[in-house]
Motif scaffolding. Structure first.
Motif, mmCIF file in Angstrom:
data_model
loop_
_atom_site.group_PDB
_atom_site.id
_atom_site.type_symbol
_atom_site.label_atom_id
_atom_site.label_comp_id
_atom_site.label_asym_id
_atom_site.label_seq_id
_atom_site.Cartn_x
_atom_site.Cartn_y
_atom_site.Cartn_z
ATOM 1 N N HIS A 98 36.073 47.139 28.156
ATOM 2 C CA HIS A 98 35.645 45.853 27.761
ATOM 3 C C HIS A 98 35.281 44.712 29.002
ATOM 4 O O HIS A 98 34.431 44.077 28.699
ATOM 5 C CB HIS A 98 36.857 45.050 27.015
ATOM 6 C CG HIS A 98 36.163 43.818 26.158
ATOM 7 N ND1 HIS A 98 36.459 42.530 26.785
ATOM 8 C CD2 HIS A 98 35.373 43.253 25.415
ATOM 9 C CE1 HIS A 98 35.785 41.577 26.218
ATOM 10 N NE2 HIS A 98 35.278 42.214 25.164
ATOM 11 N N GLN A 99 35.882 45.211 30.091
ATOM 12 C CA GLN A 99 36.081 44.106 31.182
ATOM 13 C C GLN A 99 35.944 45.288 32.452
ATOM 14 O O GLN A 99 36.954 45.332 33.281
ATOM 15 C CB GLN A 99 37.178 43.291 31.205
ATOM 16 C CG GLN A 99 37.123 42.355 30.253
ATOM 17 C CD GLN A 99 38.647 41.540 30.212
ATOM 18 O OE1 GLN A 99 39.462 42.018 29.207
ATOM 19 N NE2 GLN A 99 38.743 40.758 31.263
ATOM 20 N N PRO A 100 34.748 45.503 32.916
ATOM 21 C CA PRO A 100 34.745 46.590 33.923
ATOM 22 C C PRO A 100 35.170 45.907 35.185
ATOM 23 O O PRO A 100 35.798 46.839 36.253
ATOM 24 C CB PRO A 100 33.252 46.835 33.953
ATOM 25 C CG PRO A 100 32.785 46.645 32.524
ATOM 26 C CD PRO A 100 33.582 45.321 31.966
ATOM 27 N N GLU A 101 35.205 44.811 35.414
ATOM 28 C CA GLU A 101 35.534 44.088 36.731
ATOM 29 C C GLU A 101 37.038 43.665 36.743
ATOM 30 O O GLU A 101 37.338 43.066 37.674
ATOM 31 C CB GLU A 101 34.533 42.810 37.038
ATOM 32 C CG GLU A 101 33.147 43.362 37.232
ATOM 33 C CD GLU A 101 33.036 44.446 38.113
ATOM 34 O OE1 GLU A 101 33.481 44.561 39.327
ATOM 35 O OE2 GLU A 101 32.092 45.366 37.699
ATOM 36 N N ALA A 102 37.730 43.982 35.712
ATOM 37 C CA ALA A 102 39.272 43.249 35.351
ATOM 38 C C ALA A 102 40.182 43.984 36.654
ATOM 39 O O ALA A 102 39.813 45.121 36.997
ATOM 40 C CB ALA A 102 39.880 43.679 34.076
ATOM 41 N N GLU A 103 41.023 43.161 37.045
ATOM 42 C CA GLU A 103 42.069 43.657 37.786
ATOM 43 C C GLU A 103 43.235 44.193 36.896
ATOM 44 O O GLU A 103 43.571 43.536 36.110
ATOM 45 C CB GLU A 103 42.675 42.453 38.791
ATOM 46 C CG GLU A 103 43.600 42.850 39.760
ATOM 47 C CD GLU A 103 44.283 42.155 40.747
ATOM 48 O OE1 GLU A 103 45.406 42.247 41.408
ATOM 49 O OE2 GLU A 103 43.722 40.696 40.548
ATOM 50 N N ILE A 104 43.510 45.439 37.085
ATOM 51 C CA ILE A 104 44.487 46.137 36.146
ATOM 52 C C ILE A 104 45.929 46.864 37.092
ATOM 53 O O ILE A 104 45.443 47.323 38.178
ATOM 54 C CB ILE A 104 43.517 47.325 35.504
ATOM 55 C CG1 ILE A 104 42.789 46.742 34.527
ATOM 56 C CG2 ILE A 104 44.708 48.296 34.848
ATOM 57 C CD1 ILE A 104 42.125 47.718 33.677
#
Length: 228
Positions: free
Chosen positions: A138-144
């Motif tokens: 859903h959020q390709p740029e998210a920090e995970i």
């Protein structure tokens, strides 16, 4: 100096996952606060770790069996403590947010509420693979930050799917070799929970990037000394 993260706020002094607990963690020197998110029966993200409302809130239901109005009516014996919504926490807490969403179906609404509060850019997402896989989609740029029970690292296929920037391994199963192997893969290492000064000294020596703690006053002097 590692990032210092308050585990559910400052749970030894205020009820975990409440706004007073999160704000106290910030006052005690936390760079970030970690909290858990579940959904009410009417689809609102709220801060709660457990599967039911029994602990702290004395209600045997799951949050999915109570609507938001019923959940917000629950109180502890301490004035000002109640279960907050994600929107309330995001709008009130000034430090970095480390979001442990327990429900993959909530991923879109969690992102939307963080964005509406102006907090998405200072948020990262931590937790289990099932949810974080959806976050990455859903959020390709998210920090995970992918949580895992060490000392072995997650399999490469999972790392390729979730593409975390960091791993989060339990302190009681973490080894210095685990930290080194993660670094070889280009991954930062977080750990939970480090709750005394001796453990904090060892975490520093191992090159831990972020320390999640229930007892911030116990570990802050060690980390602050390293920064100085």
């Amino acid at each position: 100096m590692p990032i210092l993260v308050g585990h559910r706020g400052a749970p030894l002094r205020r009820t975990e996952n409440t706004v007073p607990s999160l704000l106290l963690a910030a006052e005690q020197g936390a760079d970030a606060v970690e909290f858990d998110v579940r959904g009410s029966a009417d689809g609102h993200p709220i801060l709660l770790h457990d599967r039911t409302l029994q602990r702290f809130w004395n209600d045997p239901r799951t949050p999915g069996e109570a609507d938001l109005a019923e959940i917000r009516a629950l109180r502890t014996e301490v004035a000002g403590e109640r279960i907050p919504t994600l929107a309330e926490a995001a709008a009130t807490v000034p430090v970095r947010l480390v979001v442990d969403n327990k429900n993959p179906e909530l991923v879109p609404v969690v992102a939307a509420e963080l964005r509406a509060a102006g907090a998405l850019e200072r948020s990262c997402f931590i937790g289990e693979p099932e949810v974080l896989t959806v976050v990455r989609e859903h959020q390709p740029e998210a920090e995970i930050v992918l949580s895992w029970v060490g000392p072995d690292l997650p399999p490469s296929a999972l790392l390729d799917t979730v593409r975390p920037q960091a791993l989060n391994l339990r302190w009681d199963s973490l080894t210095e070799e685990s930290v080194k192997r993660a670094a070889d893969l280009g991954l930062r290492m977080w750990t939970y929970c480090v709750d005394d000064a001796e453990e904090a000294v060892r975490a520093l020596a191992w090159g831990i990037d972020a320390v999640i703690s229930n007892d911030l006053p116990a570990v802050t002097p060690v980390l602050a000394g390293a920064g100085a």
